[in-house]
Every structure is written in C-alpha cells, then in structure tokens.
Enzyme design. Structure first.
Site, short mmCIF file in Angstrom:
data_model
loop_
_atom_site.label_atom_id
_atom_site.label_comp_id
_atom_site.label_asym_id
_atom_site.label_seq_id
_atom_site.Cartn_x
_atom_site.Cartn_y
_atom_site.Cartn_z
N ASP A 1 -31.44 114.48 -19.85
CA ASP A 1 -31.00 113.59 -18.77
C ASP A 1 -31.03 114.38 -17.48
O ASP A 1 -31.46 115.55 -17.45
CB ASP A 1 -29.62 113.01 -19.09
N GLU B 1 -28.50 113.61 -14.40
CA GLU B 1 -27.32 113.60 -13.52
C GLU B 1 -26.41 114.80 -13.71
O GLU B 1 -25.63 115.13 -12.82
CB GLU B 1 -26.52 112.31 -13.72
N HIS C 1 -34.12 110.15 -18.77
CA HIS C 1 -33.51 109.72 -17.51
C HIS C 1 -34.30 108.59 -16.87
O HIS C 1 -35.52 108.68 -16.71
CB HIS C 1 -33.44 110.90 -16.53
N HIS D 1 -24.09 113.96 -18.40
CA HIS D 1 -23.07 113.66 -17.39
C HIS D 1 -21.88 112.92 -17.98
O HIS D 1 -21.98 112.34 -19.06
CB HIS D 1 -23.69 112.81 -16.27
N HIS E 1 -21.48 107.68 -15.12
CA HIS E 1 -21.74 106.30 -15.52
C HIS E 1 -21.99 106.31 -17.02
O HIS E 1 -22.09 107.37 -17.64
CB HIS E 1 -22.94 105.71 -14.78
N GLU F 1 -22.54 108.38 -22.92
CA GLU F 1 -23.89 108.37 -23.48
C GLU F 1 -24.01 109.40 -24.61
O GLU F 1 -24.67 109.15 -25.61
CB GLU F 1 -24.92 108.63 -22.38
#
Length: 267
Positions: free
Chosen positions: A8, A10, A60, A105, A117, A135
């Site tokens: 990912d 972030e 991502h 993240h 998020h 996630e």
C-alpha cells in the site's frame, strides 16, 4: 521459501497528504518512488533470507503504482484489480510461506495518520466480531485462511500497534506518526534500510505462529458515511440494515465476509 508482499502507499515513510498519492498530481512521481523503494527493500530482504519466489501485489488505489524496473530481478508483480474478494491479497494461496506488508496505514477514525481510512472514504467504521477493523485486519485474516503467517509490516504507528495486537509475533517497523494533518516520519533512506533488515531478520527466524486467530463465526458491521450506501448494501443476500448508515452480515467462513464486502463495501 515463497513470499507474498502486499504493498500500500499511505503508510510509506514521508507521505503526508492526499496530493502525494494522486497519479495526476505533480508530486506523485516522487512519492511513487518512495513506495517502490520500500517494496524493493522488502524483496531484497526476503531474497537474502532465502526466498526463492516473491510475488508482489500492488494494492494502492489504481494498483498501478510501482515503478517496475526498480524491482529486483525474478519478482512477479500483480497489477490492477481482478475483482476477486481477496482484493489487496489477490494472488496469495496456501503455497506461500509468509506474507509481508509495506506502506500500510491506520484504520478509519485513527489519529496516527492524516490519511487514515479503511478501504475507501465511504466507510466510517468497519467492525469484525465487534472490533474496529483495519485493512490489515481483513488482509491478515485472508492470509490466515490459506494458513499463511503475516510475518512483517511497515507502516504508521497506529497500524503497527494494531498489527501487534492482532497477530502474535509479527515484526513491525513504524515509518511515521501523525499529528493532526502533519506527520513525523523516518527519512525514506532509513525506512528502506530498516525494512530490508527487518524482513531478512524475521524470515530467518521462526515466524510460523504469526497468525491471527480464526473464529468459528464472523459478524461484519459496516458504518457508512451516508445512508445511501447502507441502503444499497442492504440488498446483498443475508445483509441486514441496522441503522440509517449501517449494515450487518454474519457468516461461518471468513471468505463469505470477504465476498460480501467485495459487493457492499468496495468503492
């Protein structure tokens, strides 16, 4: 040894603002490079520990972020979104020995990353069996379905703490910490060095117990930001709308949770 890497962005060291993640923004190329360098470091650490096969899922947004010619020779890369419920873990199966996570993240609502998020901006909170999920929660449970341990994670302070609480024995590297809309992070060159060393160290050890506990039953609750999304999701078979912005789904098999989320929670 066969290693799966879910990448990912972030939680990549140095990333602070949404502009830095958007392909059309002039800043994107710089931070795309930082993401790629962290993934390459994880691949190099895995190879140094004896990995003979490495598969990377670009996970991502567009899933077309990694600068491919900066990755080590022999690495296979999965780009784009297939639509499979494994989502950010698409390509993993029971033949893998370990799962590695980079750029991860904190979950929605957290204060440890200004970009926190869960999956997308439509979701205010995701709960699995009553616990607020990230996630990583979904992805480590996906890996566990195949019997694959989650051995190492690099990301912000919030997701590192959550991962350590969920997966006994996982090794983590905190790349940064959020303060409001600001971050304090490692310099990218240090993050790269520490990811490579951390992945090599954990894969040289005994990481087989780094598995989240699988339950006999699963309840998924999604709290959306708007009522329209809850209403739309309520039409999936077995989903119950529990409030103006929330839905609930129960299953025995975690794959059924993943499949339901694919249709009711994905953007």
């Amino acid at each position: 040894m066969k290693v799966f890497i879910s990448a990912d962005m972030e939680g990549t060291a140095g990333i602070t603002a949404w502009d830095e993640l958007e392909r059309a923004h002039p800043d994107y190329a710089q931070f795309q490079g930082y993401m790629t360098a962290e993934v390459a470091a994880a691949c190099e650490g895995a190879r140094a520990a004896g990995a003979t096969e490495i598969v990377v899922k670009d996970a991502h947004e567009s899933a077309r972020n990694l600068i491919l010619d900066r990755l080590p020779e022999g690495v296979r890369v999965i780009r784009g979104w297939s639509g499979h419920p494994d989502s950010m873990m698409f390509g993993i199966d029971s033949s893998f020995d370990a799962a590695i996570y980079t750029g991860y993240h904190a979950k929605a609502g957290s204060d440890t990353n200004p970009l926190a998020h869960t999956m997308n901006g439509r979701i205010g909170r995701l709960l699995i069996n009553g616990e607020v999920a990230s996630e990583f929660t979904m992805n480590s449970l996906c890996a566990a379905r195949y019997g694959v341990p989650s051995a190492f994670l690099a990301g912000d302070a919030g997701i590192c703490a959550d991962a350590a609480g969920l997966v006994p024995g996982i090794a983590t590297l905190t790349t940064g910490q959020g303060y409001g809309n600001a971050t304090v992070s490692l310099a990218p060159i240090e993050a790269v060095r520490r990811i490579r060393a951390g992945v090599e160290k954990v894969l040289r050890g005994d990481f087989r117990a780094a598995l989240p506990a699988l339950a006999s039953d699963y309840e998924m609750v999604i709290e959306f930001s708007t009522p329209g999304d809850a209403y739309r999701g309520s039409w999936y078979p077995g989903v119950e709308q529990t409030g103006p912005r929330s839905i609930r789904f129960i299953a025995k098999d975690f794959f059924e949770i993943q499949r339901a989320f694919r249709f009711v929670g994905s953007a």
